[in-house]
Design an enzyme around this catalytic site. Structure first.
Site, mmCIF file in Angstrom:
data_model
loop_
_atom_site.group_PDB
_atom_site.id
_atom_site.type_symbol
_atom_site.label_atom_id
_atom_site.label_comp_id
_atom_site.label_asym_id
_atom_site.label_seq_id
_atom_site.Cartn_x
_atom_site.Cartn_y
_atom_site.Cartn_z
ATOM 1 N N TYR A 1 0.721 -1.026 0.083
ATOM 2 C CA TYR A 1 0.047 -0.240 0.092
ATOM 3 C C TYR A 1 1.835 0.956 0.393
ATOM 4 O O TYR A 1 1.224 2.157 1.096
ATOM 5 C CB TYR A 1 -0.853 -0.107 1.187
ATOM 6 C CG TYR A 1 -1.545 -1.489 1.769
ATOM 7 C CD1 TYR A 1 -1.768 -1.972 0.318
ATOM 8 C CD2 TYR A 1 -2.563 -1.083 3.078
ATOM 9 C CE1 TYR A 1 -2.762 -3.335 0.102
ATOM 10 C CE2 TYR A 1 -3.208 -2.574 2.309
ATOM 11 C CZ TYR A 1 -2.839 -3.314 1.474
ATOM 12 O OH TYR A 1 -4.397 -4.276 1.880
ATOM 13 N N PRO B 1 -14.675 -7.518 2.572
ATOM 14 C CA PRO B 1 -16.084 -8.436 3.037
ATOM 15 C C PRO B 1 -17.193 -8.220 2.854
ATOM 16 O O PRO B 1 -18.281 -7.829 3.337
ATOM 17 C CB PRO B 1 -15.438 -7.846 4.541
ATOM 18 C CG PRO B 1 -14.720 -6.467 5.228
ATOM 19 C CD PRO B 1 -13.894 -6.812 3.404
#
Length: 274
Positions: A55, A202
């Site tokens: 990231y 999710p």
């Protein structure tokens, strides 16, 4: 729902965590907003934050340190290594050679301003490097005190089993949601072994079954995202969702899902989507 889980039998966290991948790191108002989101997550009781070397090449780790260091005693920041800009043109690729892993762990320690990474996950298994070398290197760093617990990401049941022959595995981070059950067998394997399962993405985008999720949301006065997170929390005590966002309102919505109760009938309907 059990609100807490002890990763590796010793790191207690609230089960609904936060994925920091979407936080902007460039200088300016966007970075200021990202820092505010990270701080608000901790204010809301989040004790598990996930980041990675990938990231921003460590920029995300630096952002979290700027926002949250010195860290609260109960906060666990987990990071991932094993993806590097070592492709032919400097592009990102899977690279878990021992020298890369050692360097990325040292960088993470510096950027996060810690002496030990309490949970370090291998971002992906590198198919070009023997697994024994990858996990052997991380175990060496573990014995040196630079790593606490070890985890994996995006693995199959067979890969998890092979890894467990080489090292103690405390967590697995795979893509998984109420509308994306590709890794259902991995969830079951983790549940059987007491291994923490951290589903990334999710809250799946619109897909087959989304209408049923929306219907349940309407019945309980919640958003589809909250229903998706509540289903994950009900799926198994080892499931620790890490939804990510760059907006405080969305963060607050996600965290509120921990208090959402779904009936057995509603859970059954959602289960059937798989």
């Amino acid at each position: 729902m059990t609100p807490d889980f002890r990763i590796g039998g010793r790191l207690t966290v609230r089960r609904l965590g936060f994925g920091a991948m979407h936080l902007p790191t460039e200088a300016g108002p966007a970075r200021d907003g990202a820092i505010a989101v990270a701080r608000r997550a901790v204010e809301l009781g989040v004790t598990l934050i996930d980041t990675a070397h990938l990231y921003g090449g460590g920029a995300n780790e630096e952002l979290l340190a700027e926002a949250l260091h010195p860290y609260p005693d109960d906060l666990l920041i987990t990071t991932k290594v094993g993806v590097a800009r070592t492709g032919p043109g400097g592009e990102w690729r899977l690279d878990a050679r021992p020298e890369i892993l050692r360097d990325q762990v040292d960088q993470a320690l510096r950027r996060l301003r810690v002496e030990r990474i309490e949970l370090l996950q291998l971002h992906r298994i590198d198919p070009e490097t023997p697994l024994a070398d990858q996990l052997g290197t991380l175990r060496e760093l573990q014995r040196a005190g630079k790593i606490g617990l070890l985890g994996l990401s995006e693995v199959t049941v067979d890969e998890l089993a092979r890894a467990r022959e080489l090292a103690e595995i405390a967590s697995v981070q795979n893509r998984y949601s109420v509308l994306d059950r590709e890794h259902e067998p991995v969830v079951d394997a983790c549940a059987s072994a007491g291994i923490a399962f951290l589903p990334w993405r999710p809250v799946a985008p619109a897909a087959a079954g989304a209408a049923e999720v929306a219907a349940v949301a309407g019945e309980v006065g919640a958003t589809p995202a909250q229903v998706a997170l509540a289903w994950l929390l009900a799926r198994s005590p080892v499931v620790l969702p890490i939804p990510g966002t760059g907006r405080i309102a969305h963060l607050e919505e996600n965290v509120a899902a921990a208090g959402l109760g779904l009936s057995a009938e509603q859970l059954g309907r959602l289960d059937a989507l798989g």
